[in-house]
Scaffold this motif. Structure first.
Motif, PDB file in Angstrom:
ATOM      1  N   GLY A 245       0.814  -1.211   0.000  1.00 64.24           N
ATOM      2  CA  GLY A 245       0.000   0.000   0.000  1.00 64.24           C
ATOM      3  C   GLY A 245       0.846   1.258   0.000  1.00 64.24           C
ATOM      4  O   GLY A 245       0.400   2.317   0.417  1.00 64.24           O
ATOM      5  N   LYS A 246       2.083   1.151  -0.501  1.00 60.24           N
ATOM      6  CA  LYS A 246       3.021   2.270  -0.540  1.00 60.24           C
ATOM      7  C   LYS A 246       3.487   2.518  -1.977  1.00 60.24           C
ATOM      8  O   LYS A 246       3.244   1.716  -2.878  1.00 60.24           O
ATOM      9  CB  LYS A 246       4.240   1.985   0.350  1.00 60.24           C
ATOM     10  CG  LYS A 246       3.910   1.731   1.813  1.00 60.24           C
ATOM     11  CD  LYS A 246       3.436   3.001   2.503  1.00 60.24           C
ATOM     12  CE  LYS A 246       3.204   2.780   3.980  1.00 60.24           C
ATOM     13  NZ  LYS A 246       2.726   4.010   4.670  1.00 60.24           N
ATOM     14  N   SER A 263      14.546   8.739   3.144  1.00 58.83           N
ATOM     15  CA  SER A 263      14.329  10.187   3.330  1.00 58.83           C
ATOM     16  C   SER A 263      13.166  10.511   4.255  1.00 58.83           C
ATOM     17  O   SER A 263      13.063  11.620   4.774  1.00 58.83           O
ATOM     18  CB  SER A 263      14.079  10.855   1.970  1.00 58.83           C
ATOM     19  OG  SER A 263      12.845  10.410   1.418  1.00 58.83           O
ATOM     20  N   GLY A 264      12.271   9.533   4.446  1.00 61.32           N
ATOM     21  CA  GLY A 264      11.070   9.796   5.254  1.00 61.32           C
ATOM     22  C   GLY A 264       9.912  10.347   4.450  1.00 61.32           C
ATOM     23  O   GLY A 264       8.793  10.467   4.965  1.00 61.32           O
ATOM     24  N   ALA A 265      10.150  10.676   3.163  1.00 58.53           N
ATOM     25  CA  ALA A 265       9.082  11.242   2.320  1.00 58.53           C
ATOM     26  C   ALA A 265       8.279  10.104   1.691  1.00 58.53           C
ATOM     27  O   ALA A 265       8.258   9.919   0.472  1.00 58.53           O
ATOM     28  CB  ALA A 265       9.682  12.147   1.244  1.00 58.53           C
ATOM     29  N   GLU A 266       7.581   9.354   2.533  1.00 56.50           N
ATOM     30  CA  GLU A 266       6.861   8.179   2.072  1.00 56.50           C
ATOM     31  C   GLU A 266       5.602   8.553   1.294  1.00 56.50           C
ATOM     32  O   GLU A 266       5.128   9.693   1.335  1.00 56.50           O
ATOM     33  CB  GLU A 266       6.472   7.299   3.266  1.00 56.50           C
ATOM     34  CG  GLU A 266       7.629   6.586   3.922  1.00 56.50           C
ATOM     35  CD  GLU A 266       7.144   5.596   4.967  1.00 56.50           C
ATOM     36  OE1 GLU A 266       6.007   5.762   5.465  1.00 56.50           O
ATOM     37  OE2 GLU A 266       7.888   4.650   5.280  1.00 56.50           O
ATOM     38  N   GLN A 267       5.079   7.536   0.610  1.00 54.64           N
ATOM     39  CA  GLN A 267       3.824   7.707  -0.121  1.00 54.64           C
ATOM     40  C   GLN A 267       2.837   6.620   0.308  1.00 54.64           C
ATOM     41  O   GLN A 267       3.207   5.462   0.451  1.00 54.64           O
ATOM     42  CB  GLN A 267       4.056   7.585  -1.627  1.00 54.64           C
ATOM     43  CG  GLN A 267       4.928   8.666  -2.223  1.00 54.64           C
ATOM     44  CD  GLN A 267       5.232   8.394  -3.690  1.00 54.64           C
ATOM     45  OE1 GLN A 267       5.075   7.271  -4.176  1.00 54.64           O
ATOM     46  NE2 GLN A 267       5.649   9.427  -4.398  1.00 54.64           N
ATOM     47  N   THR A 268       1.586   7.025   0.503  1.00 54.85           N
ATOM     48  CA  THR A 268       0.512   6.060   0.696  1.00 54.85           C
ATOM     49  C   THR A 268      -0.190   5.880  -0.642  1.00 54.85           C
ATOM     50  O   THR A 268      -0.620   6.857  -1.262  1.00 54.85           O
ATOM     51  CB  THR A 268      -0.493   6.552   1.754  1.00 54.85           C
ATOM     52  OG1 THR A 268       0.176   6.710   3.004  1.00 54.85           O
ATOM     53  CG2 THR A 268      -1.639   5.564   1.913  1.00 54.85           C
ATOM     54  N   GLN A 287       1.357  11.973  -0.777  1.00 58.28           N
ATOM     55  CA  GLN A 287       2.775  12.229  -0.578  1.00 58.28           C
ATOM     56  C   GLN A 287       3.019  12.997   0.714  1.00 58.28           C
ATOM     57  O   GLN A 287       2.417  14.040   0.954  1.00 58.28           O
ATOM     58  CB  GLN A 287       3.334  13.040  -1.757  1.00 58.28           C
ATOM     59  CG  GLN A 287       4.771  13.480  -1.602  1.00 58.28           C
ATOM     60  CD  GLN A 287       5.741  12.309  -1.690  1.00 58.28           C
ATOM     61  OE1 GLN A 287       5.793  11.609  -2.693  1.00 58.28           O
ATOM     62  NE2 GLN A 287       6.495  12.100  -0.632  1.00 58.28           N
ATOM     63  N   THR A 288       3.913  12.495   1.562  1.00 58.13           N
ATOM     64  CA  THR A 288       4.267  13.220   2.787  1.00 58.13           C
ATOM     65  C   THR A 288       5.401  14.190   2.510  1.00 58.13           C
ATOM     66  O   THR A 288       6.087  14.112   1.486  1.00 58.13           O
ATOM     67  CB  THR A 288       4.689  12.256   3.905  1.00 58.13           C
ATOM     68  OG1 THR A 288       5.815  11.486   3.453  1.00 58.13           O
ATOM     69  CG2 THR A 288       3.557  11.312   4.261  1.00 58.13           C
TER      70      THR A 288
END
Length: 887
Positions: A245-246, A263-268, A287-288
């Motif tokens: 789910g990413k 980087s921590g810039a994950e996507q759902t 996008q975070t």
């Protein structure tokens, strides 16, 4: 184009929607006509979660029922050909309909194959073939290819074909460009196994690549369809994206690329779509921060702009806005924000030129977006609702509510009057006219001034009633918003509480309850504040303890041998609502917790919304500790009231709910009190805060003004009333000057302006008339700033709490004097008391009769029971009197 369409029953809809929300984002629901009404709320709820629902009708239903499904957000209806005709005749566009040709698929294929011109090219209607519609001599693949080459090609791909067949259980071969319909329980986000099919395989089977490495061109967009960047996918990366789910892609150099893993810039992942030719895949993601690009920008094409940029900025400001900044004020003061939205909406309506309209619309969108961020609602949710509204078939008339029509008419009348006045000869102002502006700190400002009305013997009761009318409360509109929240918490317990807290307070909690004993680190407050709380608790406890004597039982012998008694018992479990979040309100915790402790309530449960970091205001936790609370519910609003009323897995159900709150809290309290299944009572209804000050020529103007402003700053819907007894024009002007000058020094001056706008000074000529008007109004706070003020107390009939004399500001009652500040507002002081020790107690009566006592009153009881036709009541006395030989 959808790669696969899961089909499920109504009972499996929510579970299926959860599975596909991070993959294909679409569901086909098999539905009979008698299920439609009960299904509508589920359809609306699921549709708001970025999942598109279509319906396969399996029985009869009326045209109105089917249209109600489309109005609720259903994307496509799969129905028989006659039903399609009826729906189109009723105004439903063909692009929302799919013809179920299952029962005559073979015949249909043969006729279309021989003459495709029979299709009406003006109707972009899809087709559906169920498994039983495939003829013996045709395989599913052959059927799909036949229609693909004729039906779909005829209109350039505008039509689509849905095909369902059990053979998909053993084979994952898709039929391009037909869309496979597969029962949801056969689909899995995992790889194929255990009799299930991988969702990812349906996506990759529709893709083609002309690249040497076989990778698929992939466009990544956010939920607003902003292009984030161009990447590549493989069968393996798509499978992993669906499984997790990413956002997972295929790097041409490093293999699988889990976006944001380092980087921590994950996507759902929200949805995967395939383009019409199958040579490009689109990932729709959430996008975070800081963004998609490795350069820490929102997209590979630069930073966001417009709405997206505004939302990101406001989210950041909510977390990090400096104390005292304007944005922080907006987030911390809901009433100010509401006032600004109303103000900007009016200015947009009044704008004339293109530039003015553009400017004012931007202002309104800014404040509206601030409201969304404050309440944890995303712009994506707004866009989703716009899309769902666009699917509605039914159209309402669309007239404005009478309230707004009347307001527009009033503005037009004012404009006409202004034009008429401008035509008259200008005359010099009278000497006694008050300037509409004053100079403050060298700057000319509109004067903050209350309306002034003089009451004479000739003033009618209608005119007086109008002056004392409070701002309108929209209870019916509020209840429409509150009821779904209450039902959600009642039905889903802790899960709903955690989700609603995340939605409204932007806090993800592991548990919604903090149990005693409370950790010391959550009660870290300064010694000065601790001493102030301890002093206030002592005074409040002294006053409330003096209100009862639990050991005293009332005994009255109403007749010889008839003893009637009354004794008191504490309410066992009480819920105390303490508004909070960004506010610090230990005073309310004290005003509710101390009487509960004094009364002897066994289970004291506080409820207060958490701060942005998930913790509670330490002062509130300290008070909870001091009063012996068993637990604190980390929630606010209607959801907290519902949890206290019905109980959840972790929240104990209470017997009575007390405490102030906004209009949503008040509406929720009224709702649960009227719900017999909740078996809960409340302290009182409530409205906006209010004060009525009675002053005369001996009053200090600065004191009078400060008391008025102490309530006016609560909110734009608050109301303050000044009744001036025989005050001269100069004395009244001195009060008005103080009101303006003190207000201009307050940080909440904009709120004060809104409150003062519907507040009034009433001039009267006697104390008796002043007290009559006060009792007619029934204020929450009554302040007596007159000579020998205590002599007026015998004349007070209706008031929440009275503040006697120049040295008794309302603020002292709010915090430390000992009386309670949880008081009836909106005129309820005429029939309700403020919170007191008795609020937390109930009184039980008993009676004990001797033989002589029954002989004395028994005949009267029998006579009355016979009159009411209750022979059982009469007989209960009769048999006893007969045994005594008294009959």
């Amino acid at each position: 184009m959808f790669p696969v369409l899961p089909v499920t029953s109504v009972s499996g809809l929510i579970e299926t929607a959860d599975v596909v929300s991070g993959s294909v984002g679409r569901v086909l629901v098999s539905l009979s006509g008698d299920q439609i009404k009960d299904t509508l709320p589920i359809v609306r709820s699921v549709s708001e979660k970025f999942v598109d629902i279509s319906v396969l009708l399996t029985g009869d239903a009326s045209t109105d029922e089917l249209i109600s499904l489309l109005d609720a957000g259903v994307e496509y209806l799969v129905v028989s050909e006659p039903v399609v005709a009826d729906l189109i005749e009723s105004g439903v566009p063909g692009s929302r309909l799919v013809i179920n040709i299952s029962e005559k698929a073979g015949e249909f294929l043969e006729s279309i194959a021989s003459d495709s011109s029979q299709l009406d090219s003006n109707l972009n209607i899809g087709f559906y073939i169920g498994s039983f519609g495939i003829s013996k001599h045709q395989s599913l693949v052959a059927a799909g290819q036949a229609i693909a080459k004729t039906v779909l090609a005829t209109t350039g791909g505008a039509r689509f074909l849905l095909v369902s067949d059990p053979s998909f259980v053993s084979s994952s071969n898709a039929i391009a460009p037909a869309i496979p319909v597969v029962e949801a329980h056969y689909l899995s986000t995992e790889t194929t196994g255990n009799g299930t099919l991988s969702i990812a395989s349906f996506i990759t089977n529709r893709l083609v690549s002309d690249r040497v490495d076989g990778l698929y061109t992939t466009l990544v967009v956010d939920a607003y369809d902003n292009s984030l960047g161009l990447v590549y996918s493989s069968e393996e990366s798509i499978s992993e994206a669906v499984r997790t789910g990413k956002g997972v892609y295929q790097s041409r150099k490093r293999g699988l690329w889990y976006k944001g893993q380092t980087s921590g810039a994950e996507q759902t992942l929200l949805r995967i779509d395939v383009d019409c030719d199958g040579d490009c895949v689109k990932f729709v993601v959430d996008q975070t921060a800081p963004g998609f690009c490795h350069n820490n920008t929102s997209t590979c094409f630069g930073q966001y702009s417009g709405i997206s940029a505004l939302e990101q900025t406001l989210i950041s400001r909510k977390k990090n806005a400096p104390e005292g900044s304007y944005t922080a004020r907006l987030f911390n003061d809901s009433k100010l924000l509401t006032a600004k939205i109303m103000e900007e909406a009016e200015e947009l309506c009044d704008a004339k030129t293109a530039n003015e309209i553009s400017w004012e619309a931007a202002d309104l969108i800014y404040f509206a977006m601030t409201k969304l961020v404050q309440e944890g609602v995303s712009w994506n949710s707004v866009q989703r609702n716009l899309d769902l509204k666009s699917r509605k078939i039914s159209r309402r008339k669309g007239d404005a509510k009478r309230k707004w029509q009347a307001k527009l008419e009033e503005k037009e009348q004012d404009a006409n009057k202004s034009r008429d006045d401008a035509r008259q000869d200008k005359k010099p102002k009278n000497a006694d006219q008050t300037s509409s502006t004053v100079t403050t700190n060298g700057t000319e400002q509109p004067q903050i001034k209350m309306n002034v009305v003089t009451v004479t013997p000739e003033t009618s009761e209608t005119e007086i009633a109008k002056v004392l009318t409070r701002p309108l409360q929209k209870s019916a509109d509020i209840m429409k918003l509150v009821t779904p929240i209450i039902n959600n918490v009642r039905d889903n317990g802790d899960k709903a509480l955690i989700e609603l807290t995340e939605k409204f307070d932007r806090v993800k909690l592991q548990s919604p309850v903090l149990y005693a004993p409370f950790p010391e680190n959550l009660m870290q407050i300064s010694e000065e504040v601790k001493a102030a709380i301890d002093l206030s608790i002592s005074n409040i406890e002294k006053f409330h303890a003096a209100q009862i004597n639990k050991d005293e039982v009332l005994h009255v012998e109403t007749a010889p041998g008839v003893i009637c008694s009354r004794f008191s018992r504490a309410i066992e479990s009480v819920g105390l609502y303490v508004p909070g979040g960004t506010a610090v309100l230990p005073s309310t915790a004290m005003m509710l917790g101390i009487p509960a402790k004094v009364a002897g309530c066994k289970n004291i449960i506080l409820a207060s919304p958490p701060r942005s970091d998930g913790t509670l205001t330490p002062e509130v936790v300290y008070v909870a500790h001091k009063v012996g609370a068993k637990a604190i519910l980390l929630a606010g609003g209607a959801q907290a009231v519902a949890a206290l009323a019905y109980g959840t897995e972790s929240v104990p159900k209470v017997d009575k709910i007390m405490g102030p709150g906004n209009q949503f809290v008040t509406a929720a309290k009224m709702f649960v009190q009227n719900d017999t299944s909740a078996q809960v009572s409340i302290d009182m209804p409530a409205g906006p805060s209010e004060v009525l000050v009675i002053a005369d020529g001996t009053s200090n103007p600065a004191f009078v003004a400060s008391d008025l402003l102490s309530q006016a700053e609560h909110g734009v819907d608050s109301q303050v009333i000044l009744i001036a007894i025989s005050m001269t024009d100069d004395q009244l002007a001195a009060v008005e000057t103080e009101v303006h000058e003190q207000a201009m020094r307050l940080p909440r001056v904009d709120i004060v302006r809104g409150s003062i706008a519907h507040s009034t000074t009433i001039r009267v000529d006697s104390i008796e008339r002043a007290m009559q008007l006060s009792n007619q109004y029934g204020p929450e706070h009554l302040i007596l700033q007159v000579h020998e003020a205590s002599r007026l107390l015998p004349l007070v009939e209706h008031a929440g709490s009275v503040f006697v004399g120049a040295w008794s500001p309302e603020s002292c009652g709010d915090y430390s004097s000992g009386t309670n500040h949880t008081l009836p507002t909106y005129g309820y002081a005429k029939m309700y008391s403020g919170v007191n020790t008795d609020t937390f107690m109930k009184h039980i009566t008993s009676q004990e009769l001797t033989e002589q006592g029954l002989k004395n009153i028994g005949p009267a009881v029998m006579a009355l029971a016979a009159t009411e036709g209750l022979d059982g009541h009469r007989n209960a006395v009769k048999v006893r009197l007969e045994s005594l030989g008294a009959l």
